[in-house]
Design a protein around this motif. Sequence first.
Motif, PDB file in Angstrom:
ATOM      1  N   ILE A  44       0.837  -1.200   0.000  1.00 37.39           N
ATOM      2  CA  ILE A  44       0.000   0.000   0.000  1.00 37.39           C
ATOM      3  C   ILE A  44       0.875   1.253   0.000  1.00 37.39           C
ATOM      4  O   ILE A  44       0.660   2.190  -0.762  1.00 37.39           O
ATOM      5  CB  ILE A  44      -0.933   0.001   1.227  1.00 37.39           C
ATOM      6  CG1 ILE A  44      -1.814  -1.247   1.233  1.00 37.39           C
ATOM      7  CG2 ILE A  44      -1.793   1.268   1.246  1.00 37.39           C
ATOM      8  CD1 ILE A  44      -2.665  -1.385   2.484  1.00 37.39           C
ATOM      9  N   ASP A  45       1.868   1.238   0.888  1.00 35.46           N
ATOM     10  CA  ASP A  45       2.820   2.354   1.030  1.00 35.46           C
ATOM     11  C   ASP A  45       4.088   1.761   1.623  1.00 35.46           C
ATOM     12  O   ASP A  45       4.012   1.082   2.653  1.00 35.46           O
ATOM     13  CB  ASP A  45       2.237   3.428   1.951  1.00 35.46           C
ATOM     14  CG  ASP A  45       3.095   4.695   2.018  1.00 35.46           C
ATOM     15  OD1 ASP A  45       4.329   4.570   2.218  1.00 35.46           O
ATOM     16  OD2 ASP A  45       2.533   5.797   1.889  1.00 35.46           O
ATOM     17  N   PRO A  46       5.252   1.997   0.993  1.00 36.36           N
ATOM     18  CA  PRO A  46       6.486   1.393   1.511  1.00 36.36           C
ATOM     19  C   PRO A  46       6.834   1.801   2.932  1.00 36.36           C
ATOM     20  O   PRO A  46       7.677   1.173   3.577  1.00 36.36           O
ATOM     21  CB  PRO A  46       7.558   1.866   0.521  1.00 36.36           C
ATOM     22  CG  PRO A  46       6.969   3.047  -0.177  1.00 36.36           C
ATOM     23  CD  PRO A  46       5.499   2.788  -0.225  1.00 36.36           C
ATOM     24  N   GLY A  47       6.176   2.840   3.457  1.00 39.65           N
ATOM     25  CA  GLY A  47       6.434   3.249   4.831  1.00 39.65           C
ATOM     26  C   GLY A  47       5.829   2.311   5.863  1.00 39.65           C
ATOM     27  O   GLY A  47       6.297   2.246   7.005  1.00 39.65           O
TER      28      GLY A  47
ATOM     29  N   THR B 134       3.266   0.359  12.059  1.00 36.33           N
ATOM     30  CA  THR B 134       4.195   1.496  12.127  1.00 36.33           C
ATOM     31  C   THR B 134       4.319   2.140  10.748  1.00 36.33           C
ATOM     32  O   THR B 134       4.004   1.518   9.723  1.00 36.33           O
ATOM     33  CB  THR B 134       5.583   1.053  12.619  1.00 36.33           C
ATOM     34  OG1 THR B 134       6.149   0.116  11.667  1.00 36.33           O
ATOM     35  CG2 THR B 134       5.493   0.377  13.976  1.00 36.33           C
ATOM     36  N   TYR B 135       4.780   3.379  10.741  1.00 36.10           N
ATOM     37  CA  TYR B 135       5.021   4.092   9.477  1.00 36.10           C
ATOM     38  C   TYR B 135       6.447   4.636   9.518  1.00 36.10           C
ATOM     39  O   TYR B 135       6.755   5.531  10.313  1.00 36.10           O
ATOM     40  CB  TYR B 135       4.011   5.230   9.296  1.00 36.10           C
ATOM     41  CG  TYR B 135       4.034   5.817   7.906  1.00 36.10           C
ATOM     42  CD1 TYR B 135       3.575   5.086   6.822  1.00 36.10           C
ATOM     43  CD2 TYR B 135       4.504   7.104   7.679  1.00 36.10           C
ATOM     44  CE1 TYR B 135       3.585   5.619   5.549  1.00 36.10           C
ATOM     45  CE2 TYR B 135       4.527   7.646   6.410  1.00 36.10           C
ATOM     46  CZ  TYR B 135       4.068   6.896   5.338  1.00 36.10           C
ATOM     47  OH  TYR B 135       4.092   7.414   4.073  1.00 36.10           O
ATOM     48  N   TYR B 136       7.302   4.034   8.697  1.00 37.55           N
ATOM     49  CA  TYR B 136       8.746   4.300   8.716  1.00 37.55           C
ATOM     50  C   TYR B 136       9.298   4.158  10.138  1.00 37.55           C
ATOM     51  O   TYR B 136      10.100   4.967  10.608  1.00 37.55           O
ATOM     52  CB  TYR B 136       9.058   5.680   8.142  1.00 37.55           C
ATOM     53  CG  TYR B 136       8.880   5.750   6.638  1.00 37.55           C
ATOM     54  CD1 TYR B 136       9.772   5.121   5.780  1.00 37.55           C
ATOM     55  CD2 TYR B 136       7.788   6.426   6.093  1.00 37.55           C
ATOM     56  CE1 TYR B 136       9.597   5.176   4.394  1.00 37.55           C
ATOM     57  CE2 TYR B 136       7.609   6.488   4.713  1.00 37.55           C
ATOM     58  CZ  TYR B 136       8.523   5.844   3.866  1.00 37.55           C
ATOM     59  OH  TYR B 136       8.339   5.905   2.509  1.00 37.55           O
ATOM     60  N   GLY B 137       8.823   3.111  10.809  1.00 37.42           N
ATOM     61  CA  GLY B 137       9.320   2.768  12.132  1.00 37.42           C
ATOM     62  C   GLY B 137       8.638   3.448  13.296  1.00 37.42           C
ATOM     63  O   GLY B 137       8.837   3.063  14.451  1.00 37.42           O
ATOM     64  N   ALA B 138       7.829   4.459  13.022  1.00 35.67           N
ATOM     65  CA  ALA B 138       7.153   5.193  14.085  1.00 35.67           C
ATOM     66  C   ALA B 138       5.767   4.601  14.334  1.00 35.67           C
ATOM     67  O   ALA B 138       5.024   4.332  13.378  1.00 35.67           O
ATOM     68  CB  ALA B 138       7.024   6.668  13.724  1.00 35.67           C
ATOM     69  N   PRO B 139       5.382   4.375  15.595  1.00 32.45           N
ATOM     70  CA  PRO B 139       4.054   3.826  15.891  1.00 32.45           C
ATOM     71  C   PRO B 139       2.946   4.733  15.369  1.00 32.45           C
ATOM     72  O   PRO B 139       3.031   5.968  15.477  1.00 32.45           O
ATOM     73  CB  PRO B 139       4.030   3.754  17.416  1.00 32.45           C
ATOM     74  CG  PRO B 139       5.473   3.739  17.829  1.00 32.45           C
ATOM     75  CD  PRO B 139       6.191   4.592  16.810  1.00 32.45           C
ATOM     76  N   THR B 140       1.921   4.120  14.811  1.00 33.17           N
ATOM     77  CA  THR B 140       0.767   4.873  14.312  1.00 33.17           C
ATOM     78  C   THR B 140      -0.367   4.911  15.325  1.00 33.17           C
ATOM     79  O   THR B 140      -1.312   5.683  15.156  1.00 33.17           O
ATOM     80  CB  THR B 140       0.242   4.248  13.003  1.00 33.17           C
ATOM     81  OG1 THR B 140      -0.231   2.921  13.276  1.00 33.17           O
ATOM     82  CG2 THR B 140       1.329   4.216  11.944  1.00 33.17           C
ATOM     83  N   GLY B 141      -0.281   4.069  16.346  1.00 34.02           N
ATOM     84  CA  GLY B 141      -1.375   3.971  17.304  1.00 34.02           C
ATOM     85  C   GLY B 141      -2.455   3.011  16.874  1.00 34.02           C
ATOM     86  O   GLY B 141      -3.451   2.818  17.583  1.00 34.02           O
ATOM     87  N   PHE B 142      -2.282   2.384  15.710  1.00 36.59           N
ATOM     88  CA  PHE B 142      -3.256   1.412  15.214  1.00 36.59           C
ATOM     89  C   PHE B 142      -2.650   0.011  15.237  1.00 36.59           C
ATOM     90  O   PHE B 142      -1.435  -0.161  15.177  1.00 36.59           O
ATOM     91  CB  PHE B 142      -3.685   1.759  13.786  1.00 36.59           C
ATOM     92  CG  PHE B 142      -4.422   3.065  13.673  1.00 36.59           C
ATOM     93  CD1 PHE B 142      -5.771   3.138  13.964  1.00 36.59           C
ATOM     94  CD2 PHE B 142      -3.752   4.214  13.286  1.00 36.59           C
ATOM     95  CE1 PHE B 142      -6.447   4.339  13.870  1.00 36.59           C
ATOM     96  CE2 PHE B 142      -4.417   5.426  13.194  1.00 36.59           C
ATOM     97  CZ  PHE B 142      -5.776   5.484  13.477  1.00 36.59           C
TER      98      PHE B 142
END
Length: 261
Positions: free
Chosen positions: A182-185, A233-241
Amino acid sequence: AAAACFALVVLTASAAQALSPSSFEVGAQISHITYKEPGVMKESGEMYGVTGAYTGIGQQVFWKIDGTLATGTVDYTGAYSDGTPLTINNIRDHLFEARAVLGTSEFIGLTSYYLPYIGLGYRYLYDGANIVSGGYRRESNYIYLPIGVEGFPWPGGEWQIGLTFEYDLFVQGKQRSYLSDIDPGYNDIQNDQSSGHGYRASVKFVRPGKQPFVIEPFYKYWKIGESDIQPITYYGAPTGFGAIEPANNSTEIGVKCIVRF
């Protein structure tokens, strides 16, 4: 479940004549498969493949190794995460299954037989839904214990008719979702599944002779419980989901055409 299977197998004369000390089977199959996550999505379509099995018979035990490799296309009906309807046609699916079972041969007689068994099975399904924006690949892995019985209650004549009934005890499942499509992040997710069960049944129409031929309609069913939750995660950062594999069920109805050696 196994006791119910035994009760359904009524043995009659000449069935054992169709059972050789060992045999190898190879053939082709076609089926229609439907996968549902109730209230979430549905996939269905046709699968085509090859199947093979080897059966060995000893004085006290029998064993069987079988496998199936199939491919086909399915259509998806569901929605994006924001609720926007989504339809994807002609998704390429691949299915692989391998099993080994062991049972007693003490119920084999001169005129009749049935074979109760237990074993170990592995099922792999690949779903290539990354062909549209927002779609992603998924891999399903099941490990299970097949428990069943195979017998011939209606032998004789040009065709002999046999039955197989089986309960599949789900041991463990792993579902891998490639969210990076969906997104490489986004990180790819692996969810563990721990609850579920399956059933399968088939009817064998066997034409005996020097080169026995088998036509085998079959039915398979799986019901799998909800998985654990894994963080997104998105580029290693938690998304909360978190990502979860919802409770699901699948059915497969088809027919095999087999030559026995």
